[in-house]
Write an enzyme that holds these catalytic residues in place. Structure first.
Site, short mmCIF file in Angstrom:
data_model
loop_
_atom_site.label_atom_id
_atom_site.label_comp_id
_atom_site.label_asym_id
_atom_site.label_seq_id
_atom_site.Cartn_x
_atom_site.Cartn_y
_atom_site.Cartn_z
N LYS A 110 0.84 -1.20 0.00
CA LYS A 110 0.00 0.00 0.00
C LYS A 110 0.87 1.25 0.00
O LYS A 110 1.73 1.43 0.86
CB LYS A 110 -0.89 -0.01 1.24
CG LYS A 110 -1.87 1.14 1.30
CD LYS A 110 -2.86 0.95 2.42
CE LYS A 110 -2.44 1.54 3.72
NZ LYS A 110 -2.39 2.99 3.77
N ASP A 126 -3.57 4.17 -1.69
CA ASP A 126 -4.54 4.57 -0.65
C ASP A 126 -4.45 6.08 -0.43
O ASP A 126 -3.83 6.53 0.53
CB ASP A 126 -4.21 3.79 0.63
CG ASP A 126 -5.13 4.13 1.79
OD1 ASP A 126 -6.30 4.50 1.54
OD2 ASP A 126 -4.68 4.02 2.95
N LYS A 162 -7.29 7.93 -0.40
CA LYS A 162 -8.58 8.28 0.23
C LYS A 162 -9.19 9.53 -0.39
O LYS A 162 -9.41 10.54 0.29
CB LYS A 162 -8.41 8.47 1.74
CG LYS A 162 -7.92 7.24 2.46
CD LYS A 162 -7.92 7.45 3.97
CE LYS A 162 -7.42 6.24 4.70
NZ LYS A 162 -5.99 5.94 4.47
N ASP A 166 -13.61 14.48 -2.61
CA ASP A 166 -13.75 15.78 -3.27
C ASP A 166 -15.03 15.71 -4.11
O ASP A 166 -15.80 14.75 -4.01
CB ASP A 166 -12.50 16.04 -4.15
CG ASP A 166 -12.17 17.53 -4.27
OD1 ASP A 166 -13.12 18.31 -4.51
OD2 ASP A 166 -11.01 17.90 -4.13
N THR A 180 -10.13 4.00 11.51
CA THR A 180 -9.91 3.17 12.71
C THR A 180 -9.36 3.97 13.89
O THR A 180 -9.30 3.47 15.00
CB THR A 180 -8.95 2.01 12.36
OG1 THR A 180 -8.01 2.48 11.40
CG2 THR A 180 -9.66 0.85 11.79
N ARG A 202 2.98 0.09 10.79
CA ARG A 202 4.07 0.25 11.76
C ARG A 202 4.59 -1.05 12.38
O ARG A 202 5.81 -1.21 12.50
CB ARG A 202 3.67 1.27 12.82
CG ARG A 202 3.70 2.69 12.27
CD ARG A 202 2.93 3.66 13.12
NE ARG A 202 1.49 3.43 13.02
CZ ARG A 202 0.58 4.18 13.62
NH1 ARG A 202 0.97 5.20 14.37
NH2 ARG A 202 -0.71 3.92 13.47
O1 C5P Z 1 0.75 1.57 11.15
P1 C5P Z 1 -0.64 1.03 11.04
O2 C5P Z 1 -0.71 -0.48 11.04
O3 C5P Z 1 -1.60 1.67 12.03
O4 C5P Z 1 -1.10 1.48 9.57
C1 C5P Z 1 -2.42 1.37 9.13
C2 C5P Z 1 -2.48 1.88 7.72
O5 C5P Z 1 -3.83 1.76 7.28
C3 C5P Z 1 -2.10 3.34 7.54
O6 C5P Z 1 -1.41 3.44 6.29
C4 C5P Z 1 -3.41 4.08 7.46
O7 C5P Z 1 -3.36 5.19 6.59
C5 C5P Z 1 -4.33 3.02 6.87
N1 C5P Z 1 -5.75 3.14 7.20
C6 C5P Z 1 -6.23 3.17 8.51
N2 C5P Z 1 -7.57 3.30 8.74
C7 C5P Z 1 -8.43 3.38 7.73
C8 C5P Z 1 -7.97 3.35 6.40
C9 C5P Z 1 -6.60 3.21 6.18
O8 C5P Z 1 -5.44 3.03 9.45
N3 C5P Z 1 -9.72 3.44 7.96
#
Ligand code: C5P
Length: 241
Positions: free
Chosen positions: A37, A64, A66, A69, A128, A219
């Site tokens: 991603k 991604d 998102k 607009d 989330t 992460r």
């Molecule tokens: O580091 P972590 O595991 O929290 O990363 C989650 C990834 O998923 C990030 O790139 C974040 O932008 C993406 N994401 C998210 N919640 C969403 C949609 C995408 O955390 N609803």
């Protein structure tokens, strides 16, 4: 299913700031991982070139950004993402059904014309990192899971391929999704990892058992000293079924 097959349901979020670091992670993990991603951080730092570069590694790319607009702007941005070669992309369901539907139709026409597979289009529901208190301070009065369900229905009506939600809403979403409608979930944390800014989290095994088609993890893998081991740890938690 073997842990390796389950890891194919993994999307690694390349949340790093350089193309070199992203490419290194892809080379290290591509044997194990389904999709990579590219999100706001890497795209803003390295631009569209990074998408082409990662695609050259022979992997599937999830762009991604998102999009949120007016319908014309989102449609044209999605078209550019398709031209870049992204296999999957996101827009915000809160942008409305007209925006989602128009984007879907434009991508479909483009793919037919070019003879390419249509990129998968996912609707982001409620991030989330948002908890019920934050949702209510945003002025959304519905309970959080009902708001996610409402946005999922709207994405489905507009012809999207699936949605992104927290793992906590999966049991509810699973009950009414049509066959093939994808449930993609970030917010994955193992027992010992801290939640960072994520609020509505689950472990990988819990999320897959609850019906997720793909897990997005950033992460815990990309900041690990040993990303391969981090993937194994994540999926090692899953009993082999
Ligand atoms: O580091 P972590 O595991 O929290 O990363 C989650 C990834 O998923 C990030 O790139 C974040 O932008 C993406 N994401 C998210 N919640 C969403 C949609 C995408 O955390 N609803």
């Amino acid at each position: 299913m073997s842990p390796d097959a389950k890891a194919k349901q993994l999307i690694v979020a390349l949340d790093v700031s350089t193309q070199e670091k992203a490419t290194e992670l892809v080379r290290t993990l591509k044997a194990q991982v389904g999709y990579f991603k590219i999100g706001l951080q890497l795209f803003t730092a390295a631009g569209p070139t990074v998408v082409r570069k990662i695609l050259q590694e022979g992997v599937q790319v999830f762009l991604d950004l998102k999009f949120h607009d007016i319908p014309n702007t989102v449609t044209q941005a999605a078209l550019e993402a398709a031209r870049l070669g992204a296999h999957m992309m996101t827009l915000h369901s809160l942008g409305g059904e007209v925006m989602m539907k128009q984007t879907r139709e434009t991508l479909q026409e483009y793919s037919l014309r070019e003879g390419w597979p249509c990129p998968k289009l996912l609707g982001v529901t409620i991030l989330t990192s948002i908890d019920p208190q934050m949702l209510s301070s945003l002025g959304i009065a519905h309970p959080l899971d009902q708001e996610v369900l409402r946005l999922a229905r709207s994405a489905q009506e507009a012809g999207l391929d699936g949605i992104v939600s927290s793992p906590r809403e999966l049991p509810l979403l699973r009950q009414e999704r049509p066959k093939g409608f994808l449930l993609v979930t970030p917010g994955i944390r193992s027992g010992e990892t801290k939640g960072d800014d994520q609020r509505r989290t689950m472990t990988a095994s819990e999320a897959l058992a609850a019906g997720a088609d793909f897990l997005v993890v950033g992460r815990p893998i990309v900041q690990s000293q040993d990303p391969v081991q981090a993937v194994q740890t994540l999926f090692g938690e899953i009993p082999i079924g």
